[in-house]
Every structure is written in structure tokens, then in C-alpha cells.
Design a protein around this motif. Structure first.
Motif, PDB file in Angstrom:
ATOM      1  N   VAL A   1       0.846  -1.203   0.000  1.00 26.14           N
ATOM      2  CA  VAL A   1       0.000   0.000   0.000  1.00 26.14           C
ATOM      3  C   VAL A   1       0.878   1.248   0.000  1.00 26.14           C
ATOM      4  O   VAL A   1       0.677   2.168  -0.803  1.00 26.14           O
ATOM      5  CB  VAL A   1      -0.952  -0.006   1.218  1.00 26.14           C
ATOM      6  N   GLY A   2       1.869   1.273   0.885  1.00 24.83           N
ATOM      7  CA  GLY A   2       2.742   2.443   0.989  1.00 24.83           C
ATOM      8  C   GLY A   2       3.485   2.718  -0.298  1.00 24.83           C
ATOM      9  O   GLY A   2       3.473   3.841  -0.818  1.00 24.83           O
ATOM     10  N   LEU A   3       4.111   1.678  -0.858  1.00 26.23           N
ATOM     11  CA  LEU A   3       4.886   1.864  -2.087  1.00 26.23           C
ATOM     12  C   LEU A   3       3.983   2.256  -3.242  1.00 26.23           C
ATOM     13  O   LEU A   3       4.321   3.116  -4.051  1.00 26.23           O
ATOM     14  CB  LEU A   3       5.629   0.570  -2.438  1.00 26.23           C
TER      15      LEU A   3
ATOM     16  N   THR B   1       9.936   4.330 -16.284  1.00 26.72           N
ATOM     17  CA  THR B   1      11.001   3.368 -15.979  1.00 26.72           C
ATOM     18  C   THR B   1      11.702   3.735 -14.684  1.00 26.72           C
ATOM     19  O   THR B   1      11.906   2.897 -13.808  1.00 26.72           O
ATOM     20  CB  THR B   1      12.039   3.359 -17.118  1.00 26.72           C
ATOM     21  N   SER B   2      12.069   5.006 -14.558  1.00 28.72           N
ATOM     22  CA  SER B   2      12.828   5.361 -13.358  1.00 28.72           C
ATOM     23  C   SER B   2      11.952   5.257 -12.114  1.00 28.72           C
ATOM     24  O   SER B   2      12.441   4.961 -11.032  1.00 28.72           O
ATOM     25  CB  SER B   2      13.462   6.749 -13.487  1.00 28.72           C
ATOM     26  N   ASN B   3      10.625   5.437 -12.271  1.00 21.53           N
ATOM     27  CA  ASN B   3       9.746   5.237 -11.117  1.00 21.53           C
ATOM     28  C   ASN B   3       9.654   3.772 -10.724  1.00 21.53           C
ATOM     29  O   ASN B   3       9.583   3.458  -9.544  1.00 21.53           O
ATOM     30  CB  ASN B   3       8.355   5.805 -11.398  1.00 21.53           C
ATOM     31  N   TYR B   4       9.671   2.882 -11.715  1.00 22.67           N
ATOM     32  CA  TYR B   4       9.684   1.454 -11.402  1.00 22.67           C
ATOM     33  C   TYR B   4      10.953   1.100 -10.622  1.00 22.67           C
ATOM     34  O   TYR B   4      10.924   0.358  -9.650  1.00 22.67           O
ATOM     35  CB  TYR B   4       9.636   0.609 -12.676  1.00 22.67           C
ATOM     36  N   LEU B   5      12.076   1.647 -11.096  1.00 26.48           N
ATOM     37  CA  LEU B   5      13.351   1.371 -10.419  1.00 26.48           C
ATOM     38  C   LEU B   5      13.314   1.910  -8.994  1.00 26.48           C
ATOM     39  O   LEU B   5      13.768   1.259  -8.056  1.00 26.48           O
ATOM     40  CB  LEU B   5      14.511   2.006 -11.182  1.00 26.48           C
ATOM     41  N   ASN B   6      12.761   3.120  -8.846  1.00 27.60           N
ATOM     42  CA  ASN B   6      12.679   3.705  -7.509  1.00 27.60           C
ATOM     43  C   ASN B   6      11.846   2.844  -6.585  1.00 27.60           C
ATOM     44  O   ASN B   6      12.212   2.621  -5.435  1.00 27.60           O
ATOM     45  CB  ASN B   6      12.064   5.104  -7.575  1.00 27.60           C
ATOM     46  N   LEU B   7      10.734   2.347  -7.094  1.00 26.16           N
ATOM     47  CA  LEU B   7       9.862   1.520  -6.258  1.00 26.16           C
ATOM     48  C   LEU B   7      10.618   0.274  -5.790  1.00 26.16           C
ATOM     49  O   LEU B   7      10.576  -0.086  -4.614  1.00 26.16           O
ATOM     50  CB  LEU B   7       8.615   1.120  -7.040  1.00 26.16           C
ATOM     51  N   THR B   8      11.328  -0.347  -6.732  1.00 28.31           N
ATOM     52  CA  THR B   8      12.073  -1.564  -6.365  1.00 28.31           C
ATOM     53  C   THR B   8      13.101  -1.249  -5.285  1.00 28.31           C
ATOM     54  O   THR B   8      13.231  -1.976  -4.299  1.00 28.31           O
ATOM     55  CB  THR B   8      12.771  -2.129  -7.610  1.00 28.31           C
ATOM     56  N   LYS B   9      13.823  -0.148  -5.474  1.00 24.20           N
ATOM     57  CA  LYS B   9      14.865   0.195  -4.491  1.00 24.20           C
ATOM     58  C   LYS B   9      14.236   0.624  -3.169  1.00 24.20           C
ATOM     59  O   LYS B   9      14.745   0.294  -2.105  1.00 24.20           O
ATOM     60  CB  LYS B   9      15.770   1.282  -5.054  1.00 24.20           C
TER      61      LYS B   9
ATOM     62  N   THR C   1       4.512   5.797  -5.098  1.00 25.25           N
ATOM     63  CA  THR C   1       5.005   5.792  -6.474  1.00 25.25           C
ATOM     64  C   THR C   1       3.925   6.254  -7.447  1.00 25.25           C
ATOM     65  O   THR C   1       4.233   6.901  -8.450  1.00 25.25           O
ATOM     66  CB  THR C   1       5.510   4.386  -6.844  1.00 25.25           C
ATOM     67  N   ALA C   2       2.659   5.939  -7.136  1.00 32.79           N
ATOM     68  CA  ALA C   2       1.564   6.342  -8.024  1.00 32.79           C
ATOM     69  C   ALA C   2       1.534   7.858  -8.192  1.00 32.79           C
ATOM     70  O   ALA C   2       1.222   8.366  -9.274  1.00 32.79           O
ATOM     71  CB  ALA C   2       0.233   5.842  -7.478  1.00 32.79           C
ATOM     72  N   ALA C   3       1.881   8.594  -7.128  1.00 36.72           N
ATOM     73  CA  ALA C   3       1.877  10.055  -7.220  1.00 36.72           C
ATOM     74  C   ALA C   3       2.888  10.528  -8.262  1.00 36.72           C
ATOM     75  O   ALA C   3       2.618  11.459  -9.032  1.00 36.72           O
ATOM     76  CB  ALA C   3       2.189  10.671  -5.862  1.00 36.72           C
TER      77      ALA C   3
END
Lengths: 340, 401
Positions: B274-276, B331-339, B280-282
Motif C-alpha cells: 500500500v505504501g509503495l 522506468t525510473s519510477n519502477y526502479l525507484n519503487l524496487t529500491k 510511487t503512483a503520485a
């Protein structure tokens, strides 16, 4: 992120400082710096906890104060570095702290493969469980199917797994990085049981919203000898750490207290007391200190019994009985080699 | 080179002039590169050598021998079998899979939510637009760690204890231990349903290719939605009943402390997802908004002028062009979420960082090795995600003629 930074710190320390650390002994570094860097708990009542003004107190804190008193004749020359159980060894290995006195269990693997030396045991402990009273449980053997909150990077985590495996009980573990998060999750009802060292159970219980709704189960499932740790390879420093504790024990055995230390130094004819307080012989020199180091410790911090009563015993909120931590003369395990 | 040699057509320009190698920029370049390479190699070698020597001197264990040692601790959520007697290596895989799970689920939901919010920010409805703006501004401007702690505590505090579990119709239970859902058990003939599903999906792709070709040739539009429903949903369901309903559920039951049976979805996992997702959705919403606004208004007007309705205009004209702008920041948001999933450590979710650089590092004391492996893993995950998204971006990029 803290641990990553810390790991970089050790990496950098190990990689870059080829000679710097070994050129100076720890004692020389401490004297040059003017303060002792002491790795301590982030907050465990009775062992190491800062108050609202940032004044630290506790049994482990007294250990560091005693060392500062021995080195500088001033128990305030200590900088306490609060460390989580996960970060503590890295901080010691990388030289961020000179000594780690943080209710740390002495185990063989820590002693042999982490590059550490463990000093004398300043508190004999064992692991226990705390549960809610309304569960109506009297023994840890009834915990089958329970979920248990514990702190990460501790012997507790391993003992817990061993206990449930040995007794063929099912359980679910939830681990947290700090003791704060662990106790909060237990308080919120995430877990049926909370486990840590028995002494810790009593002090953590004080932090719950309703401490009286919880009981500590009678089982002690492990041996937890808690003591100070130093880096491997600096024997003089290790001797200093050991003998700080032994001086406090000997003082209790001989009846030397914070209040009567000066008096005893002048009047006592007992050769043991004279050697302890430095009026006879010169035992401090061999560990790089003065011959007065014994009386300095006792005058500023007191003997082991005084420190125990003040922090965890009858004089504190924890009200822990001396039990196995009594002197050997009173049926306990605390025993100091002779000063001679 | 002198100006005489440089003259076109002169004999000297064909024949290479004889100059000392230190005056030849090309050779000089090679020499500089070689010197730099040697310096870098020497630096890395001496740093590693120094580290090993120092570790040895301090009697700190080094090397990767710990990998096969018995771990001795337990992990709550695990996707593969793991026991107290398993190895540290096994614990690593458990942590890695937990990280991948939370990253995958988080990316899925964050993408959906992000697109909805992003489009809502451009809505003509005043209230929807303002709400979306407030969401984006509030979420983007507070630290993720705080949000995670908020969600974890909010989730936990709001839930009832085990004894007063909320029973949700359908055999579900909700309490502080998490959500308990019936565990499916598949009969032997269930594989037929899977085959039917596979065949349905393949059939749909075949049909859509054919329909596209036909539309290009004749302009006739095929009912793709109906085809999808029939082939992917109705067909497998028919097969399921023909095979004799080979799927049963073991329903969770209330026990003394806990709930027996069923699948447990841990509150740590829920809070982290939920948090991630919300965080990230924002960011994704902003990327989507930027992408849509980057498509000039003339494109929409031109589509309207051709008689396209608003739906097809968005579908066929605006979104394909907006995607080109959206994909790189996505793409960079996906990477951020993973990290960012490594912040799991704060709320007790056993991800790679919590299990491996937490407990394993602490029990073995081998910080250099453990942290190096963890960084390598995150690097691998990030680079794979980047590679995939770059491939996708190249497919979607403007084809210039």
C-alpha cells in the motif's frame, strides 16, 4: 540506510586505514581524543538509557563510566554512541567505538569470527517470553501456533528458533530492526508473545501502554552471558576492560564503597584493600594507567553491588533480584581473580 | 600536421606523415587510456588486497564460505520452503523472492493507480481534478518512510485481534495477523482448464492479428472485446465445468492463537505494498499528466475534425503519442519503487535487505561480502528492468520516415 552507511564505513576503514589503526593503541587514541567512545543501547532501562536531558544511566553505562574514571579520573568523559543490535559489531569493528557495552551476549562465533574479544560477564541473563495475561498461559510450552515479535540480529532470534524446533512447536516470527519497533508491534497486537533477555522483558514492559496486562513466563530458554566486547588484537586495552569490572567486584567483596573509599585508602591495613586502592603496589601501570585507577573507579562509580542496586536492583524500577549475579561468596557467579 | 599535408589531393595526404608516437594524437590517446586502465586496475587490486589483509589481521572471517552454513533463524513470510536448519544461501533466496514479490505487486498497482490519478488531474470535473492534485502534492512531499510507518500502524491498529477476527463472507478472516484467504487445491484435471486458457489467449492474438489486417485492407472493424470475452473467459470456464469442477478450497478455521489453514497475507506485506503503491503512483501520475499535456492540442482538434469521438481520440491519437513521453520517467519510477522496497526493514517485512543485510550480516559478521552481494542484486534487478523498458520504449518510439 544506516547499516549501508555503516557498512561503507567499515569498508572504507578496512580498505583505507592500512596502518593508521594499528600504529596507535586504543588507549593512546582514547587519551589523545580526551573521551571514551562507548557503544551503548539505544534505550534499555536499567542497562543503558538516556533521560530527557541526555544523561545516560544503567549498568552498562556505569561500566563505561568506570573505564573513563580509570583513564581520566573523570566519569563524564564518555561519549555514548547508541547502536541497534544489528549495527553494533560493525561499529566496533570499524573503530567507531572503543568498547561495546550493550547487553551483548558472548557466543563462540562472535568471539572467534567477528574479530572481537569478550570481556568479563557483567550480567548473567537468559531469554524469556512475555505474553498478555488474558491469553491465560502459564508456560512457554503452551505457545504452539503463536506469533512472536523479536529484534533482529540477536542471539534471541536464534534461541527462539531452537526452542520451538526442539519442542516441536509451531510459531510465526516477526522481526524488527530496532527494539522500539519490536515493542510497538507487540503492543499493537501484532504478536502473541514478545521475547528477549529476561532483564530486557522487565524493562520493556514498562514501556507498554498497560504494563500490568502482561506477564513474563517462568521459562528461561537460553544462557545469555552479557559482557563488554573490544576489538581483537589490542591486549592492553582488553586487560583494561577486564580489570575495570574486576576492580568493581573486588571492591564489593572487600566492602569498599563509593562513600568509604577515601577513608579506607587512608586507614585500611588489609593488604587486599591496599592493593585495590593503589596505596600498595603499582598495578595500574601495566595496563597503561596510574596506580590510583582502582580508587578512581570506586570513588566515581562505586562497586559492582552499588551499581547493580542503583540500576536494576532494589533501588530501581526494575527490582531485579541479584540471583546468579550475586558475588561468589553469596552463592552467585560473579567472581574476580585476585589483584596481586 | 602541417597545412601543406592537409591539402586535398596532395601526395602527402595519402601517405601517412612520419611523426614521433608522442606527437601522434591517436597513439597518445591509446597510451593515456592504457595508463588510466592500469591505474584503475591497480587501485581496485590494492584496495581488495588491503581489505583482505586487514580483515585477516583483525581475525574477521572473510570469503563466501558462510553461504552453505546453517542459518538457524526463522523467516515469517516465505515463498519457497525454508526451515531453521536451512542455509544462509537459502535465506538469501527467500529474501530476494520477497523483494521481487513486493516490487512486482507494487509496480502493478502503482501503474494502474498512477494512470488513473494522472488522467484525473486533467479532468474537466473540478472536484476530481482538485482531489487528484491534493493527492499528488501531499504524497510526493512527505517522506516514504513516514508513510510506511503510518500505513503499518494504521493497518495494525485498525484491525481486530485474532479472537474477534472479522469473518468475511467466502471463508475469509481479517485480524492483526493479516488476511486469511482459502487455499486453493487443484485437482488433476485442472490442467485442462489451464490448457484451455492458453489456447484461448493464443486464439485471441491470432484473431486480433487477422482483424487488424482486415481492417487495414477493407476498413471493417471486428468486435475484439466480444472475442476476448469469449475466448479468454467463457471458453476456459466451460472447460472447467466439463472437467468436473476440479478446484476446491481449504477454508481457514479459527484456532486458539491463530487461524489454521488457508493462505495468510501478512500485514507487513499489505502495508508495504500500500505504501509503495500510493507513493510511487503520485510520481507516475505526474509523468502521465506531463505526457498527455505534451501532445499538442492540435492533435485532438484534428482527430475531432476527422469525426472521431472523444474515446477513440484518446485511444488512438493522444495516448500512443503520450506514451513516448511517459515511458522513460515511468522506468525510473519502477526502479525507484524496487529500491524503495528496502525500507521494508522498518516495518518488519522480510525482504532481501531485512533478511540478508540484516540478520545474515549480523550472524556472520561478514559485512563486505553481504553488502557487496546485495548491491549486485539490486544492480541486476535495476538493469534488467531498464533493459526491458528500453526495449519497450524503442518499440513505442516515433518511427520517422
Amino acid at each position: 540506510m544506516k547499516k549501508v552507511l555503516m557498512s561503507f564505513a567499515i569498508g572504507a576503514a578496512v580498505v583505507m586505514t592500512a596502518g593508521a589503526a594499528s600504529a596507535q593503541t586504543t588507549l593512546e587514541q582514547v587519551k589523545k581524543r580526551g573521551t571514551l567512545q562507548c557503544g551503548s543501547n539505544t534505550g534499555l532501562a536499567g542497562f543503558g538509557v538516556p533521560d530527557a536531558q541526555g544523561n545516560w544511566s544503567g549498568l552498562d553505562v556505569d561500566y563505561c563510566r568506570a573505564m573513563a574514571a580509570a583513564i581520566f579520573n573523570d566519569p563524564t568523559k564518555v561519549k555514548f554512541v547508541p547502536l541497534s543490535s544489528k549495527d553494533r559489531f560493525t561499529a566496533l569493528q570499524s573503530g567507531e567505538v572503543d568498547v561495546l557495552v550493550r547487553n551483548t551476549t558472548w557466543t563462540m562465533s562472535r568471539d572467534t569470527s567477528l574479530g572481537l574479544e569478550f570481556g568479563p560477564v557483567n550480567y548473567y541473563d537468559g531469554q524469556g517470553f512475555m505474553v498478555r495475561k488474558k491469553l491465560k498461559i502459564a508456560s512457554a510450552m503452551e505457545l504452539s501456533g503463536a506469533s512472536v515479535c523479536t529484534q533482529q540480529g540477536t542471539t534471541t532470534e536464534l534461541n527462539l528458533a531452537d526452542f520451538f524446533r526442539a519442542n516441536k512447536l509451531k510459531y510465526e516470527v516477526v522481526t524488527f530492526a530496532t527494539s522500539d519497533e519490536t515493542i510497538k508491534a507487540y503492543d499493537a497486537g501484532r504478536c502473541d508473545a514478545f521475547t528477549t533477555d529476561a532483564s530486557g522483558l522487565y524493562s520493556e514492559r514498562l514501556r507498554l501502554t498497560a504494563p500490568d496486562d502482561h506477564i513474563v513466563l517462568p521459562e528461561i530458554i537460553s544462557k545469555e552471558p552479557l559482557g563488554p566486547a573490544t576489538r581483537h588484537g589490542d591486549n592492553q586495552w582488553f586487560d583494561l576492560v577486564k580489570w575495570t569490572h574486576y576492580v568493581m567486584l573486588t571492591a564489593e567483596e572487600l566492602g569498599v564503597t563509593k562513600a568509604n573509599a577515601d577513608e579506607m585508602a587512608k586507614t585500611s591495613t588489609n593488604p587486599d584493600v591496599k592493593r585495590l586502592l593503589g596505596t600498595e603496589g603499582n598495578f595500574g601501570e601495566a595496563i597503561g594507567l596510574t596506580k590510583d585507577f582502582g580508587i578512581q573507579i570506586i570513588k566515581h562509580v562505586g562497586n559492582y553491588g552499588e551499581s547493580f542496586e542503583r540500576n536494576v536492583g532494589a533501588g530501581s524500577r526494575l527490582k531485579v533480584a541479584r540471583g546468579v549475579n550475586a558475588l561468589w561468596t553469596k552463592g552467585g557467579l560473579q567472581y574476580a581473580p585476585p589483584i596481586r | 600536421m602541417s597545412s601543406v599535408d592537409a591539402r586535398p589531393g596532395s601526395a602527402a595526404s595519402v601517405e601517412k606523415p612520419r611523426v614521433a608516437f608522442w606527437n601522434d594524437p591517436e597513439k597518445r590517446g591509446y597510451i593515456f587510456q592504457a595508463v588510466l586502465l592500469a591505474a584503475v586496475v591497480y587501485f581496485v587490486y590494492s584496495a581488495a588486497d588491503n581489505a583482505l589483509a586487514n580483515l585477516q589481521k583483525q581475525k574477521i572471517a572473510s570469503g563466501f564460505g558462510f553461504w552453505n552454513n546453517t542459518a538457524g533463524f526463522d523467516i515469517g513470510q516465505r515463498l519457497i520452503p525454508y526451515e531453521t536448519t536451512s542455509t544462509y544461501g537459502r535465506a538469501f533466496w527467500v529474501g530476494l523472492l520477497n523483494t521481487l514479490l513486493v516490487a512486482g505487486v507494487g509496480i502493478f498497482f502503482a501503474t494502474i493507480l498512477g494512470f488513473i490519478i494522472g488522467i484525473a488531474r486533467l479532468s474537466k470535473n473540478w472536484l476530481v481534478q482538485k482531489l487528484a492534485t491534493i493527492y499528488v502534492e501531499a504524497i510526493r512531499n512527505t517522506p516514504l518512510l513516514l508513510q510506511l510507518l503510518f500505513w503499518y500502524n494504521a493497518v495494525l491498529k485498525a484491525l481486530p485481534e485474532v479472537r474477534d477476527s472479522l469473518a468475511i463472507p467466502g471463508g475469509l478472516f481479517l485480524n492483526t495477523r493479516g488476511l486469511f484467504v482459502p487455499e486453493p487445491s487443484f485437482g488433476p484435471s485442472f490442467s485442462w482448464v489451464l490448457y484451455a486458457l492458453g489456447a484461448g489467449i493464443l486464439g485471441y492474438f491470432g484473431f486480433s492479428r487477422w482483424a487488424k489486417a482486415r481492417q487495414a485492407a477493407t476498413g471493417q472493424i471486428a468486435p475484439l472485446g466480444l472475442a476476448a470475452l469469449g475466448l479468454i473467459v467463457v471458453f476456459p470456464v466451460l472447460v472447467y465445468f466439463l472437467a468436473g469442477s476440479p478446484l476446491s478450497f481449504s477454508v481457514p478455521e479459527l484456532g486458539r492463537f491463530n487461524i489454521r489453514g488457508g493462505v495468510q497475507v501478512y500485514p507487513e506485506f499489505v502495508a508495504l505494498v500500500v505504501g509503495l503503491t500510493i507513493y510511487t503512483a503520485a510520481f507516475i501520475a505526474e509523468a502521465v499528466r506531463a505526457g498527455i499535456q505534451a501532445v499538442s492540442k492540435g492533435q485532438t482538434e484534428a482527430a475531432y475534425a476527422l469525426g472521431l469521438r472523444p474515446g477513440p481520440t484518446l485511444d488512438l491519437v493522444v495516448i500512443p503519442q503520450a506514451m513516448r513521453v511517459i515511458i522513460p520517467p515511468l522506468t525510473s519510477n519502477y526502479l525507484n519503487l524496487t529500491k524503495n522496497s528496502s525500507l521494508a526493514v522498518a516495518i518488519g517485512y522480510p525482504d532481501l535487505v531485512q533478511v540478508f543485510t540484516g540478520t545474515v550480516l549480523n550472524q556472520t559478521g561478514q559485512a563486505l561480502e553481504v553488502v557487496a552481494i546485495t548491491m549486485l542484486v539490486y544492480l541486476t534487478i535495476s538493469l534488467s528492468t531498464s533493459l526491458f523498458m528500453n526495449w519497450y520504449n524503442a518499440r513505442k518510439a516515433l518511427v520517422e520516415r
